[in-house]
Design an enzyme around this catalytic site. Structure first.
Site: not given
Ligand code: NAD
Length: 372
Positions: A127, A130
């Site tokens: 991710d 993130s």
């Protein structure tokens, strides 16, 4: 497979898409790695460190002729001219940039934008939003501390007591939660707001106060749940009540960090020009959302401006200010994604039945494949 690591050319970009650590792993898995001369320089990864783990240091054209390119930013128009049709490109390609994705498709590139990965447990290690937002949240607080003419912690000294700074964090996703944690560690008194009801507990668990804007209708409650972990635009009535409360909290604040985003849309306005006008001279706003238009209409992309003594920090690419770590995390995100599109013989094996691969695929065979 021959993997190319170009030097990023986007203005102000300091990150690199592979580090000596990940290059070593690609080579151990059977790939050949070609790195453009000085690709890691601005992230403090010298060519010698890549060569030491088996990468070949090459010129720009040789690098772009690789079968697969690991990028930070989408290729520029001049980079596109160097990329052969059929090349696979991985990067933060901005899935909502329709024209950009179309130009990749036209160039015959098979492109994966990692920002489009679904927010499921299996996708956490790849991710990129993130990994980078976390660093942006941290750096935003350090920037605020830098531009603030006072101290963050309460201090009792022989010459008198200094009061703790009061910080307001707007948007408590990955960046906002890290901003709360960092501001708390520096000694500020922190309060925070988010639309999603789940954020309340997360804000409070970090020792900050939740700025509650109660939902007044079922529609507000339903929209506030968001979709796929992301926020949706809230109804105007809720936004107006939030603006009132935020204005009140900002008047008391010394530091305001804004991080609110809604995928595929301009960032919502949370700190109006009137709110800024009501803030104390010497206070600092850091608008992390400035690359998406900003949470404050007065924010100027790439600049620090001042309004009646309130500093407004609109600097961009905050992860790039901690480029060594940002590159290290980003490079690991890419390494994890590669496991989904390459087989054990280091050959390309794109499995379109995999929901992560499917979501990230932007274009292939000259066609746009993007789902949203
Ligand atoms: P984001 O960067 O898209 O947005 C930042 C924050 O702004 C979000 O929390 C959003 O709710 C908030 N926001 C939007 N409009 C707002 C408004 N009007 N007022 C106040 N706040 C507003 O979001 P993000 O940081 O990428 O993540 C959002 C959520 O997804 C977080 O809860 C995060 O923990 C979760 N997440 C889950 C996974 C996973 O399960 N794999 C991975 C990453 C993040």
């Amino acid at each position: 497979m021959r993997i190319g690591i170009p030097r990023e050319t986007h203005d102000g970009e300091t990150r690199v898409a592979a580090t000596p650590e990940t290059v070593k792993k690609y080579i151990a898995a059977g790939h050949e790695v070609v790195l453009e001369h000085h690709a890691g320089l601005l992230s403090h990864y010298p060519d010698d460190d890549y060569a030491g783990v088996g990468a070949k240091i090459v010129d720009t054209d040789q690098c772009f002729s690789a079968e697969l390119l690991l990028k930070v930013r989408a290729p520029s128009s001049s980079e596109l001219l160097k990329i052969n049709s059929g090349t696979v490109v991985l990067g933060m390609l901005d899935p909502f940039d329709t024209l950009g994705i179309e130009s990749l498709a036209k160039a015959g590139i098979t492109a994966f934008a990692l920002e489009a990965a679904p927010r499921i447990t299996r996708a956490q290690s790849l991710d990129v939003l993130s990994s980078q937002a976390n660093l942006a949240g941290y750096k935003a607080v350090l920037l605020a501390a830098h531009y603030y003419g006072r101290m963050f912690p309460m201090m009792m000294t022989a010459a008198g007591t200094l009061k703790a700074a009061r910080a307001v964090v707007l948007g408590a996703g990955v960046a906002g939660l890290q901003a709360i944690a960092t501001a708390k560690r520096l000694g500020a008194v922190v309060e925070a707001s988010d639309v999603r009801p789940a954020a309340k507990e997360q804000i409070e668990s970090l020792g900050a106060k939740f700025i509650d804007v109660p939902y007044e209708t079922d529609e507000e409650r339903e929209i506030a749940q968001g979709t796929g972990g992301y926020a949706r635009p809230m109804p105007a009535a809720w936004m107006a009540r939030q603006a009132g409360l935020v204005a009140e909290r900002c008047k008391q604040a010394d530091i305001v960090i804004t991080t609110a985003l809604i995928p595929g849309r301009p960032a919502p306005t949370l700190v109006t020009a009137d709110t800024v006008a009501g803030m104390k001279p010497g206070s600092v706003i850091v608008d992390i959302a400035v690359e998406r238009g900003g949470n404050c209409p007065l924010s100027v992309r790439g600049e620090v401006t001042e309004h009646n003594g309130v500093k407004l920090v609109g600097l961009t690419n905050l992860p790039g200010m901690v480029a060594t770590d940002a590159s290290a995390l980003y490079a690991r995100n890419l390494l994890d994604f590669m496991k989904l599109i390459v087989d054990k013989d280091a050959k390309l094996a794109i499995n379109l039945d995999d929901e992560i691969v499917q979501a990230c695929l932007m274009c292939a065979n000259g066609e746009v494949k993007r789902k949203n």
